[in-house]
Design a protein around this motif. Structure first.
Motif, mmCIF file in Angstrom:
data_model
loop_
_atom_site.group_PDB
_atom_site.id
_atom_site.type_symbol
_atom_site.label_atom_id
_atom_site.label_comp_id
_atom_site.label_asym_id
_atom_site.label_seq_id
_atom_site.Cartn_x
_atom_site.Cartn_y
_atom_site.Cartn_z
ATOM 1 N N VAL A 1 105.605 76.497 42.572
ATOM 2 C CA VAL A 1 104.317 76.884 42.006
ATOM 3 C C VAL A 1 103.237 76.426 42.969
ATOM 4 C CG1 VAL A 1 102.731 76.610 40.071
ATOM 5 C CG2 VAL A 1 105.200 76.689 39.665
ATOM 6 N N SER A 2 102.401 77.349 43.396
ATOM 7 C CA SER A 2 101.373 77.044 44.385
ATOM 8 C C SER A 2 100.024 77.474 43.841
ATOM 9 C CB SER A 2 101.671 77.787 45.702
ATOM 10 O OG SER A 2 100.616 77.632 46.620
ATOM 11 N N TYR A 3 99.012 76.628 43.993
ATOM 12 C CA TYR A 3 97.684 76.993 43.510
ATOM 13 C C TYR A 3 96.623 76.192 44.254
ATOM 14 C CZ TYR A 3 98.697 72.835 40.710
ATOM 15 O OH TYR A 3 99.064 71.587 40.306
ATOM 16 N N GLU A 4 95.435 76.737 44.276
ATOM 17 C CA GLU A 4 94.298 76.073 44.898
ATOM 18 C C GLU A 4 93.753 75.011 43.959
ATOM 19 O OE1 GLU A 4 89.769 77.204 46.433
ATOM 20 O OE2 GLU A 4 91.205 78.777 45.881
ATOM 21 N N ARG B 1 104.441 81.095 42.611
ATOM 22 C CA ARG B 1 103.483 81.578 41.612
ATOM 23 C C ARG B 1 102.173 80.862 41.883
ATOM 24 N NH1 ARG B 1 106.369 84.299 37.653
ATOM 25 N NH2 ARG B 1 104.546 84.390 36.301
ATOM 26 N N ASP B 2 101.095 81.623 41.996
ATOM 27 C CA ASP B 2 99.847 81.019 42.443
ATOM 28 C C ASP B 2 98.702 81.179 41.446
ATOM 29 O OD1 ASP B 2 99.200 83.667 42.654
ATOM 30 O OD2 ASP B 2 98.902 83.672 44.811
ATOM 31 N N ARG B 3 99.034 81.434 40.192
ATOM 32 C CA ARG B 3 98.040 81.486 39.123
ATOM 33 C C ARG B 3 97.130 82.704 39.202
ATOM 34 N NH1 ARG B 3 95.392 75.657 38.135
ATOM 35 N NH2 ARG B 3 94.058 76.395 39.813
ATOM 36 N N HIS B 4 97.589 83.778 39.850
ATOM 37 C CA HIS B 4 96.801 85.014 39.900
ATOM 38 C C HIS B 4 97.609 86.157 39.298
ATOM 39 C CE1 HIS B 4 94.494 82.756 42.904
ATOM 40 N NE2 HIS B 4 93.513 83.604 42.667
#
Length: 257
Positions: A237-240, A77-80
């Motif tokens: 969970v993956s995010y910039e 999940r990348d917050r988009h």
């Protein structure tokens, strides 16, 4: 005399060697006890240990099965929020996933923490929509999603309680009804899997679930709370990481030199 941990290590070795096929039950306790030359109770404790560890899972009278290896790549999940021809989705890696089993819709009482997020009284009734999803042709789900909707909104928009809500699902119906865009906020946490989650997700009691709680708002109104649960060892969970003004580059001291 071999301990249950010794037997568990031998079972793990034989599973890794492919002695028993994935998707078929491993030998029963009596056969395992004879195979590893230990007491029945020792074999039973070894299997329980491996179920808790996540290598095996139990389906009651059907037997104990080898848990399939984790899919690659791990769904992140990348917050988009994304959209395709079917509507909004939040995991690019799971874009082609579909429902497993029959979704349900019922009026019921949500957990207190969900009631607080919805802004309804503890014990108040809401619309509860349950759905299980997994990869195409999956025999069991990898995610369980439960949506909670306030009855005040369902009263205005009865389709939110229907089995089929039309193209784009409940989010499209809500945006069309309110003529405004939904905004989402997610919180990620973990907890022990309950009995139903262990059974549906084929995980042992020792494995936690990752819980993504998504609050859907239109303006100041919470229109839905969604709780999605998944095996914590199979998802990330993956995010910039973005720089705040306090962390800008070049640093203030270096710019003044």
């Amino acid at each position: 005399m071999a301990s249950y941990r010794d037997v568990a290590a031998k079972i793990r070795r034989d599973v890794d060697a492919g002695l028993w096929p994935v998707g078929k039950p491993i030998p029963g306790i009596e056969r395992l006890a004879k195979l590893y030359e230990v007491a029945r109770e020792t074999a039973h404790r070894a299997v329980k240990h491996l179920v808790a560890e996540g290598l095996l899972y139990s389906e009651g009278r059907r037997g104990t099965f080898i848990r399939p290896p984790a899919p690659a790549p791990i769904v992140a999940r990348d917050r988009h929020a994304y959209r395709d021809e079917l509507g909004y989705f939040f995991d690019r890696g799971a874009q082609n996933w579909r429902g497993v089993g029959t979704p349900t819709q019922e009026v019921g009482v949500p957990p207190d923490d969900v009631a607080d997020l919805l802004g309804v009284a503890h014990g108040a009734h809401v619309m509860i929509r349950d759905r299980a999803v997994g990869p195409p042709d999956a025999e069991h789900p990898l995610q369980l999603a439960t949506s909670y909707l306030p009855m005040s909104l369902v009263g205005q928009l009865p389709v939110l309680g229907a089995a089929k809500t039309g193209p784009g699902g409940i989010y499209d119906r809500i945006e069309e009804h309110l003529d405004a865009a939904i905004e989402w906020e997610e919180t990620v946490s973990s907890r022990p899997a309950n009995d139903a989650e262990q059974q549906q997700l084929r995980i042992g009691a020792g494995l936690p679930v990752l819980v993504v709680t998504r609050v859907s708002r239109v303006g100041d109104m919470v229109v839905e709370v969604n709780c999605t649960r998944m095996p914590a060892d199979r998802f990330a969970v993956s995010y910039e990481v973005q720089r705040d003004d306090t962390a800008r580059w070049p640093r203030e001291a270096e710019r003044s030199e």
